[in-house]
Design a protein around this motif. Sequence first.
Motif, PDB file in Angstrom:
ATOM      1  N   TYR A  48      -4.406 -14.499  -8.218  1.00 49.45           N
ATOM      2  CA  TYR A  48      -5.834 -14.164  -8.527  1.00 49.45           C
ATOM      3  C   TYR A  48      -6.013 -13.796  -6.803  1.00 49.45           C
ATOM      4  O   TYR A  48      -6.794 -12.685  -6.514  1.00 49.45           O
ATOM      5  CB  TYR A  48      -6.932 -15.469  -8.620  1.00 49.45           C
ATOM      6  N   LEU A  52      -7.417 -10.091  -5.581  1.00 49.37           N
ATOM      7  CA  LEU A  52      -8.432  -9.760  -4.554  1.00 49.37           C
ATOM      8  C   LEU A  52      -8.128  -8.911  -3.287  1.00 49.37           C
ATOM      9  O   LEU A  52      -8.593  -8.109  -2.784  1.00 49.37           O
ATOM     10  CB  LEU A  52      -8.928 -11.133  -4.049  1.00 49.37           C
ATOM     11  N   ASN A  55      -6.084  -5.094  -5.064  1.00 46.77           N
ATOM     12  CA  ASN A  55      -6.956  -4.531  -5.954  1.00 46.77           C
ATOM     13  C   ASN A  55      -6.034  -3.491  -6.772  1.00 46.77           C
ATOM     14  O   ASN A  55      -6.246  -2.413  -6.661  1.00 46.77           O
ATOM     15  CB  ASN A  55      -8.024  -3.709  -5.111  1.00 46.77           C
ATOM     16  N   LYS A  75      -9.788 -14.119 -17.886  1.00 51.36           N
ATOM     17  CA  LYS A  75     -11.080 -14.485 -17.812  1.00 51.36           C
ATOM     18  C   LYS A  75     -11.812 -14.311 -16.436  1.00 51.36           C
ATOM     19  O   LYS A  75     -13.001 -14.025 -16.204  1.00 51.36           O
ATOM     20  CB  LYS A  75     -11.399 -15.841 -18.680  1.00 51.36           C
ATOM     21  N   LYS A  76     -11.269 -15.132 -15.462  1.00 53.75           N
ATOM     22  CA  LYS A  76     -11.854 -14.907 -14.285  1.00 53.75           C
ATOM     23  C   LYS A  76     -12.057 -13.766 -13.544  1.00 53.75           C
ATOM     24  O   LYS A  76     -13.106 -13.319 -12.926  1.00 53.75           O
ATOM     25  CB  LYS A  76     -10.692 -15.673 -13.106  1.00 53.75           C
ATOM     26  N   ILE A  77     -10.874 -12.889 -13.707  1.00 50.30           N
ATOM     27  CA  ILE A  77     -11.253 -11.559 -13.300  1.00 50.30           C
ATOM     28  C   ILE A  77     -12.223 -10.706 -14.264  1.00 50.30           C
ATOM     29  O   ILE A  77     -13.289  -9.854 -13.326  1.00 50.30           O
ATOM     30  CB  ILE A  77      -9.876 -10.690 -13.523  1.00 50.30           C
ATOM     31  N   ARG A  78     -12.382 -10.903 -15.446  1.00 50.62           N
ATOM     32  CA  ARG A  78     -13.174 -10.174 -16.336  1.00 50.62           C
ATOM     33  C   ARG A  78     -14.743 -10.584 -15.979  1.00 50.62           C
ATOM     34  O   ARG A  78     -15.623  -9.863 -16.328  1.00 50.62           O
ATOM     35  CB  ARG A  78     -12.959 -10.170 -17.677  1.00 50.62           C
ATOM     36  N   LYS A  79     -15.027 -11.734 -15.097  1.00 52.43           N
ATOM     37  CA  LYS A  79     -16.363 -11.862 -14.760  1.00 52.43           C
ATOM     38  C   LYS A  79     -17.042 -10.836 -14.036  1.00 52.43           C
ATOM     39  O   LYS A  79     -18.379 -10.951 -14.020  1.00 52.43           O
ATOM     40  CB  LYS A  79     -16.418 -13.517 -14.192  1.00 52.43           C
ATOM     41  N   SER A  80     -16.223 -10.267 -13.339  1.00 50.65           N
ATOM     42  CA  SER A  80     -16.938  -9.443 -12.246  1.00 50.65           C
ATOM     43  C   SER A  80     -16.277  -7.926 -12.408  1.00 50.65           C
ATOM     44  O   SER A  80     -16.671  -7.016 -11.809  1.00 50.65           O
ATOM     45  CB  SER A  80     -16.684  -9.734 -10.836  1.00 50.65           C
ATOM     46  N   ASP A  81     -15.062  -7.763 -13.177  1.00 51.76           N
ATOM     47  CA  ASP A  81     -14.280  -6.631 -13.278  1.00 51.76           C
ATOM     48  C   ASP A  81     -13.682  -6.236 -14.804  1.00 51.76           C
ATOM     49  O   ASP A  81     -12.994  -6.932 -15.258  1.00 51.76           O
ATOM     50  CB  ASP A  81     -13.005  -6.525 -12.449  1.00 51.76           C
ATOM     51  N   SER A  82     -14.473  -5.248 -15.098  1.00 48.21           N
ATOM     52  CA  SER A  82     -14.129  -4.579 -16.319  1.00 48.21           C
ATOM     53  C   SER A  82     -13.135  -3.401 -16.417  1.00 48.21           C
ATOM     54  O   SER A  82     -12.760  -2.950 -17.332  1.00 48.21           O
ATOM     55  CB  SER A  82     -15.295  -4.175 -17.332  1.00 48.21           C
ATOM     56  N   LYS A  83     -12.853  -2.797 -15.369  1.00 50.05           N
ATOM     57  CA  LYS A  83     -12.101  -1.932 -15.235  1.00 50.05           C
ATOM     58  C   LYS A  83     -10.545  -1.957 -14.907  1.00 50.05           C
ATOM     59  O   LYS A  83      -9.803  -1.080 -15.387  1.00 50.05           O
ATOM     60  CB  LYS A  83     -12.590  -0.960 -13.983  1.00 50.05           C
TER      61      LYS A  83
END
Length: 228
Positions: A48, A52, A55, A75-83
């Motif tokens: 993680y 950050l 990228n 799950k942690k990444i998908r909280k703010s990043d869907s791409k």
Amino acid sequence: MQNNFTNKLNAFSVLYVEDEDGIRKNIEEILRHLFKETNSASNASEAYAKYLEFNPDLIITDIKMGAETGIDLIKKIRKSDSKTRIIISSAHTDLDYLLQAAELHLVKYIVKPITQDKLMNALEAFVNTYNEDKIYNLDPNWIFDYKESIISNGNEIFTLTKKENTFLRLLITKNRLITYEELENSVWDDDSIMTANAMRLFIKNFRKKLPQNFLKNIQGLGYKLIKE
């Protein structure tokens, strides 16, 4: 494997996450020959932090890695990043993992052991997700993202104007000479006139964002792309 496929991969970056040292080093060595930038991590926490920092365009992660799993990481990444594209690798085909993975918008689920064929199939699926978003391969290491209106050569990103975006897509999709008349009718705004000086300035600036000798002027006729 087709050169076009590897050329496209070389425009992207990847983060590989695996807690087994031997596997991580072997796969990382393969990835370094395919991607413009490759980073690795041995656990979810380290991964993680590197996500950050760097990228990456693609994350390939194992599921079971001690206290935090690959699922937890995603799950942690998908909280703010869907791409960011993500591929999961695991020795387990547990239904619960598969169901959780299905909700996280993954490119592929690789069942270990990771063979070269499995890896390449997954990477091809990764590239195809960009094809669906209108990503065009211009030249080795050069890509044109129509949706984002950018050109990237792996080191630099060039932002295209509306006219440049429209003209380049026209050149690619028609795959032939585009006449001056077509350029004026399809690219120029209805409320502006394509003077000779305006066209020369447009082409001069446009060429600065393209591979060298990529756009050829056919005297008295128009322009076409020259691909090696």
